[in-house]
Write a protein that holds these residues in place. Structure first.
Motif, PDB file in Angstrom:
ATOM      1  N   VAL A 205       0.884  -1.116   0.126  1.00 41.29           N
ATOM      2  CA  VAL A 205       0.079  -0.032  -0.072  1.00 41.29           C
ATOM      3  C   VAL A 205       0.943   1.060  -0.005  1.00 41.29           C
ATOM      4  CG1 VAL A 205      -1.722   1.487   1.293  1.00 41.29           C
ATOM      5  CG2 VAL A 205      -1.710  -1.133   1.098  1.00 41.29           C
ATOM      6  N   LEU A 206       0.754   2.071  -1.057  1.00 39.41           N
ATOM      7  CA  LEU A 206       1.754   3.277  -1.184  1.00 39.41           C
ATOM      8  C   LEU A 206       0.967   4.423  -0.491  1.00 39.41           C
ATOM      9  CD1 LEU A 206       3.094   2.736  -4.597  1.00 39.41           C
ATOM     10  CD2 LEU A 206       4.229   2.297  -2.539  1.00 39.41           C
ATOM     11  N   ILE A 207       1.624   5.116   0.031  1.00 36.49           N
ATOM     12  CA  ILE A 207       1.112   6.260   0.892  1.00 36.49           C
ATOM     13  C   ILE A 207       1.774   7.487   0.207  1.00 36.49           C
ATOM     14  CG2 ILE A 207       1.097   7.557   3.070  1.00 36.49           C
ATOM     15  CD1 ILE A 207       1.814   4.909   4.117  1.00 36.49           C
ATOM     16  N   ASN A 208       0.700   8.665  -0.271  1.00 32.07           N
ATOM     17  CA  ASN A 208       1.127   9.839  -0.784  1.00 32.07           C
ATOM     18  C   ASN A 208       0.536  11.147   0.137  1.00 32.07           C
ATOM     19  OD1 ASN A 208       2.494   9.390  -3.620  1.00 32.07           O
ATOM     20  ND2 ASN A 208       0.502   7.829  -3.720  1.00 32.07           N
ATOM     21  N   ILE A 209       1.107  12.259  -0.335  1.00 32.92           N
ATOM     22  CA  ILE A 209       0.373  13.341   0.164  1.00 32.92           C
ATOM     23  C   ILE A 209      -1.046  13.561  -0.450  1.00 32.92           C
ATOM     24  CG2 ILE A 209       0.506  15.760   0.322  1.00 32.92           C
ATOM     25  CD1 ILE A 209       3.561  15.255   1.137  1.00 32.92           C
ATOM     26  N   ASN A 210      -1.952  13.993   0.113  1.00 30.92           N
ATOM     27  CA  ASN A 210      -3.366  14.285  -0.314  1.00 30.92           C
ATOM     28  C   ASN A 210      -3.260  15.554  -1.059  1.00 30.92           C
ATOM     29  OD1 ASN A 210      -5.936  14.845  -0.893  1.00 30.92           O
ATOM     30  ND2 ASN A 210      -6.595  14.281   1.048  1.00 30.92           N
ATOM     31  N   PRO A 211      -3.396  15.858  -2.450  1.00 25.83           N
ATOM     32  CA  PRO A 211      -3.177  16.970  -3.170  1.00 25.83           C
ATOM     33  C   PRO A 211      -4.236  18.061  -2.637  1.00 25.83           C
ATOM     34  CG  PRO A 211      -3.587  15.370  -4.525  1.00 25.83           C
ATOM     35  CD  PRO A 211      -3.528  14.685  -3.641  1.00 25.83           C
ATOM     36  N   ALA A 212      -5.381  17.550  -2.219  1.00 25.55           N
ATOM     37  CA  ALA A 212      -6.467  18.529  -1.630  1.00 25.55           C
ATOM     38  C   ALA A 212      -6.168  18.863  -0.013  1.00 25.55           C
ATOM     39  CB  ALA A 212      -7.872  17.815  -1.659  1.00 25.55           C
ATOM     40  N   GLY A 213      -5.126  18.282   0.641  1.00 20.90           N
ATOM     41  CA  GLY A 213      -4.789  18.649   1.744  1.00 20.90           C
ATOM     42  C   GLY A 213      -3.556  19.573   2.041  1.00 20.90           C
ATOM     43  N   GLN A 214      -3.187  20.142   0.985  1.00 14.35           N
ATOM     44  CA  GLN A 214      -1.966  21.112   0.930  1.00 14.35           C
ATOM     45  C   GLN A 214      -2.177  22.386   0.512  1.00 14.35           C
ATOM     46  OE1 GLN A 214       0.843  19.120  -1.674  1.00 14.35           O
ATOM     47  NE2 GLN A 214       0.932  17.187  -0.985  1.00 14.35           N
ATOM     48  N   PHE A 215      -1.807  23.156   0.922  1.00 13.28           N
ATOM     49  CA  PHE A 215      -1.963  24.789   0.456  1.00 13.28           C
ATOM     50  C   PHE A 215      -0.823  25.417   0.546  1.00 13.28           C
ATOM     51  CE2 PHE A 215      -5.962  23.025   2.168  1.00 13.28           C
ATOM     52  CZ  PHE A 215      -6.917  23.490   1.022  1.00 13.28           C
ATOM     53  N   ILE A 216      -0.862  26.456  -0.341  1.00 12.12           N
ATOM     54  CA  ILE A 216       0.247  27.560  -0.375  1.00 12.12           C
ATOM     55  C   ILE A 216      -0.347  28.886  -0.091  1.00 12.12           C
ATOM     56  CG2 ILE A 216       1.961  28.570  -1.940  1.00 12.12           C
ATOM     57  CD1 ILE A 216       1.749  25.909  -3.673  1.00 12.12           C
ATOM     58  N   ILE A 217       0.215  29.579   0.464  1.00 13.59           N
ATOM     59  CA  ILE A 217      -0.182  31.001   0.894  1.00 13.59           C
ATOM     60  C   ILE A 217       0.715  32.097   0.330  1.00 13.59           C
ATOM     61  CG2 ILE A 217      -0.782  32.824   2.588  1.00 13.59           C
ATOM     62  CD1 ILE A 217      -1.722  30.702   4.516  1.00 13.59           C
ATOM     63  N   GLY A 218       0.219  33.109  -0.557  1.00 12.25           N
ATOM     64  CA  GLY A 218       1.156  34.072  -0.936  1.00 12.25           C
ATOM     65  C   GLY A 218       0.859  35.227  -0.549  1.00 12.25           C
ATOM     66  N   VAL A 219       1.798  35.895  -0.101  1.00  7.88           N
ATOM     67  CA  VAL A 219       1.484  37.507   0.274  1.00  7.88           C
ATOM     68  C   VAL A 219       2.432  38.411  -0.434  1.00  7.88           C
ATOM     69  CG1 VAL A 219       1.286  38.962   2.097  1.00  7.88           C
ATOM     70  CG2 VAL A 219       0.651  36.602   2.453  1.00  7.88           C
ATOM     71  N   GLU A 220       1.883  39.450  -1.088  1.00 13.24           N
ATOM     72  CA  GLU A 220       2.596  40.533  -1.653  1.00 13.24           C
ATOM     73  C   GLU A 220       2.194  41.890  -0.889  1.00 13.24           C
ATOM     74  OE1 GLU A 220       3.141  43.371  -5.620  1.00 13.24           O
ATOM     75  OE2 GLU A 220       2.324  41.264  -5.693  1.00 13.24           O
ATOM     76  N   ILE A 221       3.170  42.353  -0.309  1.00 14.19           N
ATOM     77  CA  ILE A 221       3.212  43.685   0.646  1.00 14.19           C
ATOM     78  C   ILE A 221       3.810  44.651  -0.151  1.00 14.19           C
ATOM     79  CG2 ILE A 221       3.279  44.637   2.880  1.00 14.19           C
ATOM     80  CD1 ILE A 221       3.706  41.948   4.097  1.00 14.19           C
ATOM     81  N   ASN A 222       3.075  45.914  -0.448  1.00 14.77           N
ATOM     82  CA  ASN A 222       3.355  47.030  -1.077  1.00 14.77           C
ATOM     83  C   ASN A 222       2.914  48.216  -0.132  1.00 14.77           C
ATOM     84  OD1 ASN A 222       4.779  46.369  -3.437  1.00 14.77           O
ATOM     85  ND2 ASN A 222       2.805  45.442  -4.214  1.00 14.77           N
ATOM     86  N   PRO A 223       3.287  49.417  -0.397  1.00 14.54           N
ATOM     87  CA  PRO A 223       2.978  50.610   0.442  1.00 14.54           C
ATOM     88  C   PRO A 223       1.470  50.747   0.415  1.00 14.54           C
ATOM     89  CG  PRO A 223       4.990  50.929  -0.770  1.00 14.54           C
ATOM     90  CD  PRO A 223       4.641  49.785  -1.253  1.00 14.54           C
TER      91      PRO A 223
ATOM     92  N   TYR B  79      -1.030  48.571  -1.148  1.00 18.23           N
ATOM     93  CA  TYR B  79      -2.158  47.359  -0.991  1.00 18.23           C
ATOM     94  C   TYR B  79      -1.135  46.142  -0.530  1.00 18.23           C
ATOM     95  CZ  TYR B  79       0.279  45.978  -5.302  1.00 18.23           C
ATOM     96  OH  TYR B  79       1.047  45.381  -6.259  1.00 18.23           O
ATOM     97  N   ILE B  80      -2.008  45.304   0.049  1.00 18.04           N
ATOM     98  CA  ILE B  80      -1.736  43.990   0.394  1.00 18.04           C
ATOM     99  C   ILE B  80      -2.370  43.019  -0.536  1.00 18.04           C
ATOM    100  CG2 ILE B  80      -1.581  42.058   2.080  1.00 18.04           C
ATOM    101  CD1 ILE B  80      -1.203  44.436   4.117  1.00 18.04           C
TER     102      ILE B  80
END
Length: 105
Positions: A73-91, A93-94
């Motif tokens: 039985v092979l175990i993989n990371i659940n693609p629906a259980g992973q998230f990426i947060i991106g933040v761009e901060i400028n004078p 706006y954010i």
């Protein structure tokens, strides 16, 4: 000599992160392969896999084998259980974004 007890909850979380790192870096692995790579015991790996499955962080699928007997039985990371947060901060706006690993909003 300064000795401190290791909190089992902290050790458990550290071990979960270690297993997730190997799954992220190497893809689908069996519990036996994870055990060999981490050096953790079989019962510890079984417990970690059960916790990660309950959290929805991993998925399992039947593997292939040329040997007789049970297929791994092979175990993989659940693609629906992973998230990426991106933040761009400028004078003025954010800008933020949250994406799953399939690049969907």
């Amino acid at each position: 000599m300064n000795t401190t007890a290791v909190d089992s909850k902290i050790a458990g979380l550290r071990n979960e992160k270690l297993v997730m790192k190997f799954l992220r870096d190497e893809g689908g692995l069996s519990q036996a392969q994870i055990r060999k790579k981490t050096g953790l015991g079989s019962s510890t790996i079984s417990y970690i896999v059960r916790r990660l499955r309950e959290k929805g962080l991993i998925v399992e699928r039947q593997g292939q084998s040329n040997k007789r007997g049970a297929k791994p039985v092979l175990i993989n990371i659940n693609p629906a259980g992973q998230f990426i947060i991106g933040v761009e901060i400028n004078p003025s706006y954010i800008l933020t974004g949250l994406f799953d690993f399939r690049s969907q909003l």
